[in-house]
Write a protein that holds these residues in place. Structure first.
Motif, PDB file in Angstrom:
ATOM      1  N   LYS A 136       5.673   5.767 -12.071  1.00  0.00           N
ATOM      2  CA  LYS A 136       4.783   5.329 -11.697  1.00  0.00           C
ATOM      3  C   LYS A 136       4.078   5.166 -10.357  1.00  0.00           C
ATOM      4  O   LYS A 136       2.992   5.151 -10.187  1.00  0.00           O
ATOM      5  CB  LYS A 136       4.645   4.447 -13.410  1.00  0.00           C
ATOM      6  CG  LYS A 136       3.164   3.481 -13.200  1.00  0.00           C
ATOM      7  CD  LYS A 136       3.168   2.620 -14.546  1.00  0.00           C
ATOM      8  CE  LYS A 136       2.326   2.460 -15.074  1.00  0.00           C
ATOM      9  NZ  LYS A 136       1.146   3.578 -15.024  1.00  0.00           N
ATOM     10  N   MET A 137       5.118   4.512 -10.349  1.00  0.00           N
ATOM     11  CA  MET A 137       4.585   3.523  -8.460  1.00  0.00           C
ATOM     12  C   MET A 137       4.440   5.575  -7.758  1.00  0.00           C
ATOM     13  O   MET A 137       3.548   4.852  -6.854  1.00  0.00           O
ATOM     14  CB  MET A 137       6.367   3.092  -8.164  1.00  0.00           C
ATOM     15  CG  MET A 137       6.888   1.566  -8.917  1.00  0.00           C
ATOM     16  SD  MET A 137       8.108   1.137  -8.032  1.00  0.00           S
ATOM     17  CE  MET A 137       7.508   0.378  -7.119  1.00  0.00           C
ATOM     18  N   ILE A 138       4.896   6.106  -7.717  1.00  0.00           N
ATOM     19  CA  ILE A 138       4.960   7.396  -6.977  1.00  0.00           C
ATOM     20  C   ILE A 138       2.477   7.758  -6.989  1.00  0.00           C
ATOM     21  O   ILE A 138       2.354   7.814  -6.006  1.00  0.00           O
ATOM     22  CB  ILE A 138       5.642   8.346  -7.151  1.00  0.00           C
ATOM     23  CG1 ILE A 138       7.031   7.466  -6.011  1.00  0.00           C
ATOM     24  CG2 ILE A 138       5.059   9.293  -5.932  1.00  0.00           C
ATOM     25  CD1 ILE A 138       8.601   8.329  -6.576  1.00  0.00           C
ATOM     26  N   ASN A 139       3.289   7.842  -8.387  1.00  0.00           N
ATOM     27  CA  ASN A 139       1.650   8.624  -8.827  1.00  0.00           C
ATOM     28  C   ASN A 139       0.207   7.166  -8.553  1.00  0.00           C
ATOM     29  O   ASN A 139      -0.148   7.992  -8.852  1.00  0.00           O
ATOM     30  CB  ASN A 139       1.575   8.924 -10.217  1.00  0.00           C
ATOM     31  CG  ASN A 139       2.753   9.468 -10.534  1.00  0.00           C
ATOM     32  OD1 ASN A 139       2.632  10.858  -9.731  1.00  0.00           O
ATOM     33  ND2 ASN A 139       3.716  10.260 -11.883  1.00  0.00           N
ATOM     34  N   GLU A 140       0.664   6.592  -8.766  1.00  0.00           N
ATOM     35  CA  GLU A 140      -0.458   5.277  -8.533  1.00  0.00           C
ATOM     36  C   GLU A 140      -0.363   4.651  -6.841  1.00  0.00           C
ATOM     37  O   GLU A 140      -1.145   4.032  -6.655  1.00  0.00           O
ATOM     38  CB  GLU A 140       0.240   3.772  -8.972  1.00  0.00           C
ATOM     39  CG  GLU A 140       0.035   3.889 -10.513  1.00  0.00           C
ATOM     40  CD  GLU A 140      -0.611   2.983 -11.138  1.00  0.00           C
ATOM     41  OE1 GLU A 140      -1.294   2.342 -10.573  1.00  0.00           O
ATOM     42  OE2 GLU A 140      -0.985   3.175 -12.260  1.00  0.00           O
ATOM     43  N   ALA A 141       0.115   5.225  -6.155  1.00  0.00           N
ATOM     44  CA  ALA A 141       0.066   4.933  -4.659  1.00  0.00           C
ATOM     45  C   ALA A 141      -0.610   5.233  -4.043  1.00  0.00           C
ATOM     46  O   ALA A 141      -1.248   6.475  -4.408  1.00  0.00           O
ATOM     47  CB  ALA A 141       1.447   5.535  -3.935  1.00  0.00           C
ATOM     48  N   GLU A 142      -2.025   4.793  -3.007  1.00  0.00           N
ATOM     49  CA  GLU A 142      -2.972   5.875  -2.371  1.00  0.00           C
ATOM     50  C   GLU A 142      -2.655   5.447  -0.874  1.00  0.00           C
ATOM     51  O   GLU A 142      -3.412   6.408  -0.598  1.00  0.00           O
ATOM     52  CB  GLU A 142      -3.881   4.423  -2.886  1.00  0.00           C
ATOM     53  CG  GLU A 142      -4.579   4.203  -4.357  1.00  0.00           C
ATOM     54  CD  GLU A 142      -5.518   3.152  -4.382  1.00  0.00           C
ATOM     55  OE1 GLU A 142      -5.895   2.514  -3.766  1.00  0.00           O
ATOM     56  OE2 GLU A 142      -5.783   2.861  -5.690  1.00  0.00           O
ATOM     57  N   LYS A 143      -1.716   4.651  -0.720  1.00  0.00           N
ATOM     58  CA  LYS A 143      -1.896   4.725   1.216  1.00  0.00           C
ATOM     59  C   LYS A 143      -0.190   5.074   1.351  1.00  0.00           C
ATOM     60  O   LYS A 143       0.336   5.985   2.411  1.00  0.00           O
ATOM     61  CB  LYS A 143      -2.152   3.441   1.780  1.00  0.00           C
ATOM     62  CG  LYS A 143      -3.211   3.181   1.595  1.00  0.00           C
ATOM     63  CD  LYS A 143      -3.601   1.638   1.939  1.00  0.00           C
ATOM     64  CE  LYS A 143      -4.674   1.465   1.599  1.00  0.00           C
ATOM     65  NZ  LYS A 143      -5.315  -0.618   2.155  1.00  0.00           N
ATOM     66  N   THR A 144       1.303   4.338   0.791  1.00  0.00           N
ATOM     67  CA  THR A 144       2.677   4.048   1.743  1.00  0.00           C
ATOM     68  C   THR A 144       3.146   4.250   0.581  1.00  0.00           C
ATOM     69  O   THR A 144       3.328   4.308  -0.556  1.00  0.00           O
ATOM     70  CB  THR A 144       2.528   3.235   2.633  1.00  0.00           C
ATOM     71  OG1 THR A 144       2.949   2.229   1.860  1.00  0.00           O
ATOM     72  CG2 THR A 144       1.743   3.317   4.214  1.00  0.00           C
ATOM     73  N   ILE A 145       4.212   4.920   0.348  1.00  0.00           N
ATOM     74  CA  ILE A 145       5.225   5.544  -0.074  1.00  0.00           C
ATOM     75  C   ILE A 145       6.642   5.576   1.173  1.00  0.00           C
ATOM     76  O   ILE A 145       6.706   6.165   1.588  1.00  0.00           O
ATOM     77  CB  ILE A 145       5.254   6.562  -1.029  1.00  0.00           C
ATOM     78  CG1 ILE A 145       4.400   6.547  -1.557  1.00  0.00           C
ATOM     79  CG2 ILE A 145       7.226   6.766  -2.321  1.00  0.00           C
ATOM     80  CD1 ILE A 145       4.518   7.846  -2.245  1.00  0.00           C
ATOM     81  N   TYR A 187       9.339   0.838  -2.025  1.00  0.00           N
ATOM     82  CA  TYR A 187       8.157   0.232  -1.230  1.00  0.00           C
ATOM     83  C   TYR A 187       6.518   0.623  -1.389  1.00  0.00           C
ATOM     84  O   TYR A 187       6.746   2.096  -1.065  1.00  0.00           O
ATOM     85  CB  TYR A 187       7.964  -0.748   0.129  1.00  0.00           C
ATOM     86  CG  TYR A 187       8.982  -1.088   0.061  1.00  0.00           C
ATOM     87  CD1 TYR A 187       9.972  -2.241  -0.158  1.00  0.00           C
ATOM     88  CD2 TYR A 187      10.384  -0.851   1.723  1.00  0.00           C
ATOM     89  CE1 TYR A 187      10.513  -2.682  -0.176  1.00  0.00           C
ATOM     90  CE2 TYR A 187      11.380  -0.934   1.446  1.00  0.00           C
ATOM     91  CZ  TYR A 187      12.026  -2.880   0.451  1.00  0.00           C
ATOM     92  OH  TYR A 187      12.829  -3.000   1.101  1.00  0.00           O
ATOM     93  N   ILE A 188       5.937   0.494  -2.421  1.00  0.00           N
ATOM     94  CA  ILE A 188       4.256   1.122  -2.118  1.00  0.00           C
ATOM     95  C   ILE A 188       3.318   0.133  -1.938  1.00  0.00           C
ATOM     96  O   ILE A 188       2.799  -0.948  -2.181  1.00  0.00           O
ATOM     97  CB  ILE A 188       4.329   1.778  -4.025  1.00  0.00           C
ATOM     98  CG1 ILE A 188       5.511   1.971  -4.587  1.00  0.00           C
ATOM     99  CG2 ILE A 188       3.015   2.574  -4.058  1.00  0.00           C
ATOM    100  CD1 ILE A 188       5.635   3.406  -3.686  1.00  0.00           C
ATOM    101  N   ASP A 189       3.005   0.744  -0.594  1.00  0.00           N
ATOM    102  CA  ASP A 189       0.839   0.513  -0.677  1.00  0.00           C
ATOM    103  C   ASP A 189       0.897  -1.161   0.183  1.00  0.00           C
ATOM    104  O   ASP A 189      -0.114  -1.782   0.053  1.00  0.00           O
ATOM    105  CB  ASP A 189      -0.109   0.461  -1.252  1.00  0.00           C
ATOM    106  CG  ASP A 189      -0.290   2.184  -1.946  1.00  0.00           C
ATOM    107  OD1 ASP A 189       0.401   2.650  -0.738  1.00  0.00           O
ATOM    108  OD2 ASP A 189      -1.508   1.641  -3.221  1.00  0.00           O
ATOM    109  N   GLY A 190       2.600  -1.474   0.512  1.00  0.00           N
ATOM    110  CA  GLY A 190       2.763  -2.972   0.390  1.00  0.00           C
ATOM    111  C   GLY A 190       2.622  -3.699  -0.348  1.00  0.00           C
ATOM    112  O   GLY A 190       1.694  -5.757  -0.219  1.00  0.00           O
ATOM    113  N   ILE A 191       2.533  -3.432  -1.839  1.00  0.00           N
ATOM    114  CA  ILE A 191       1.682  -4.013  -2.894  1.00  0.00           C
ATOM    115  C   ILE A 191       3.039  -4.678  -4.172  1.00  0.00           C
ATOM    116  O   ILE A 191       3.195  -5.610  -4.115  1.00  0.00           O
ATOM    117  CB  ILE A 191       0.998  -3.776  -3.810  1.00  0.00           C
ATOM    118  CG1 ILE A 191      -0.341  -3.571  -2.212  1.00  0.00           C
ATOM    119  CG2 ILE A 191       0.289  -4.408  -4.830  1.00  0.00           C
ATOM    120  CD1 ILE A 191      -1.572  -3.451  -3.510  1.00  0.00           C
TER     121      ILE A 191
END
Length: 487
Positions: free
Chosen positions: A329-338, A410-414
């Motif tokens: 889910k983290m990977i699929n929701e990413a918009e900027k960085t993984i 880490y995803i999108d700094g969020i």
């Protein structure tokens, strides 16, 4: 009957046995196709030995049955814990059916999306916590030992590996001293991970009144189904989780590995109870000394700092592959960085495809693995997967300064996760794992700084380097990739 006929009869019996076993693998075990073909390869090309390998490593149905009772007991324990706290029960219900993240910023959408997903694993979202993180083993264990020395009521440790070396003895000494003072001390360790530990290693602790128990599984499953969790809970107020086991190599003091780079976190606040209830469930499965949930073990501790977090566990004792699902889910929701750090990279098809699609969508995907692995087989398999991702634009790196054992995403700094689960099939389905998920942008950005600092110690795996690898490397890579999905 002639000798030739006897030999032919034996060969026929072996062949028929293999066919029957292959049918079981294909039709009854409900495996993914990659795993099925890997086992078919072993069964047909290693007829006799392959049968015994399958008995030890391959029987999914037996794994499920072995842990059915534990799963049922864990659910009862968890439901009782929630039901006994009216405020918590109301929060869990709200999170299970909440759509409050809709229309809000990305940060809040993550909060509610993951709260809903992980309710299925028995993990509710907590809001008020304080966190400290460690990348150096000396600092982590100095902090842990200090907390042990300051314990007033109980110390509960659950570790995959507990070495009988200088660090292990230092931990035992601290625990034995507290037990002698009347503090309750319990140590849970994995049977297989500590098979070389001296039998009398915990004697000083038990003589002082403490307890030690091995996480048991039946003989055929001891090689698999390992309790890979690393949990420490002190007085129900302080909790630790992360990648460091107990041993001198984790301090960077074993020549074979050199500098040891890992990630561990220390919590105070609401989320500590989730770590503790996991310890309680694992301990009650492994020991006759059952711990009952009460206010002594789960004190009300108020933390004023806002840091949303939750503990997510998975393994043969959970219905769903909770950590893997959260990664997906983290990977699929990413918009900027993984950003991913893992010592072992052998993902299943779902995670692999999600990473590939993310990179093709112009998301900055970066993965760090060790340049000097502890298991060459895993390294060659990892390279085969990374080679595919390079084509999609994923940036891949090898950590050169010692050994990197950190298991972080880490995803999108969020949103961030720190824990025990590697990015591999074993952690997704075979091992007992535990990860902390953190949803505070300020904290996540602090953790991401570690990743970018690690990049300075890395060599990039470029397409040019990958395409120039030797024939022997390619052969090892292909063979390792073939058998890597075997579950």
């Amino acid at each position: 009957m002639s000798t030739l006929n006897i030999v032919l009869s034996i060969i026929t019996a072996v062949f028929v046995g293999n066919v029957i076993l292959a049918a079981i693998v294909v039709f009854f075990e409900r495996r993914n196709p990659a795993s099925t073909w890997a086992w078919m390869f072993v069964l047909f090309f290693i007829p006799v030995l392959g049968f015994f390998i399958y008995l030890v490593f391959g029987r999914n149905s037996s794994k499920q049955k072995v842990f059915e009772e534990k799963t049922a007991n864990d659910k009862k324990t968890l439901f009782k814990y929630v039901d006994d706290d009216e405020e918590l029960a109301e929060r869990v219900v709200m999170q299970a059916f909440s759509n409050d993240g809709i229309g809000l910023g990305k940060e809040y959408k993550y909060l509610y999306d993951f709260a809903t997903l992980n309710i299925n694993s028995g993990s509710w979202l907590t809001y008020y916590n304080k966190m400290e993180h460690f990348t150096d083993g000396v600092q982590k264990f100095d902090s842990l030992i200090s907390d042990i020395e300051n314990a007033k009521h109980f110390v509960h440790l659950e570790y995959y590996i507990f070495r009988g070396d200088e660090l292990g003895k230092r931990i035992i000494d601290a625990l034995a001293d507290k037990a002698a003072e009347g503090v309750e001390v319990r140590v849970l360790y994995d049977y297989m991970g500590n098979r070389t530990l001296p039998k009398n290693f915990f004697k000083r602790l038990t003589d002082a009144g403490g307890q030690a128990a091995a996480f048991p599984v039946p003989p055929f499953l001891r090689i698999n189904c390992r309790n890979h969790r690393k949990i420490a809970v002190i007085d129900g107020v302080v909790g630790y989780v992360g990648g460091f086991n107990i041993g001198m190599e984790y301090l960077g003091m074993v020549k074979r590995f050199g500098f040891w780079r890992d990630t561990h976190v220390r919590f105070e606040g609401e989320v500590v109870a989730q770590l503790h209830i996991r310890f309680l469930m694992d301990w009650n499965y492994s020991s006759n000394d059952r711990i009952e949930k009460n206010s002594y073990y789960f004190p009300k501790y108020k933390c004023k700092e806002y840091l949303p977090a939750q503990i997510v566990c998975s393994g043969p004792d959970t219905q769903w592959r909770n950590v893997k699902n959260s990664y997906f889910k983290m990977i699929n929701e990413a918009e900027k960085t993984i950003l991913i750090e893992t010592p072992y990279f052998s993902p299943d098809d779902g995670i692999l495809e999600a990473l590939r699609v993310a990179a093709l969508s112009d998301i900055d995907v970066r993965i760090i693995i060790p340049a000097h692995p502890d298991h060459p087989f895993v390294y060659w398999a990892s390279m085969s997967y990374l080679g595919e991702l390079l084509e999609a634009g994923v940036k891949c790196y090898q950590y050169e300064t010692g050994f990197i054992h950190s298991k972080t995403v880490y995803i999108d700094g969020i949103v961030a996760t720190v824990g025990t689960a590697n990015m591999d099939i074993r952690s997704f389905g075979l091992n007992f794992e535990v990860n902390a998920f953190i949803y505070d942008p300020k904290t996540v950005r602090m953790l991401e700084e570690d990743f970018y600092n690690d990049l300075k110690e890395c060599t990039e795996i470029t397409k040019e380097w990958y395409y120039a690898r030797s024939r022997s490397f390619r052969f090892k890579e292909a063979l390792s990739r073939l058998v890597s999905p075997m579950l």
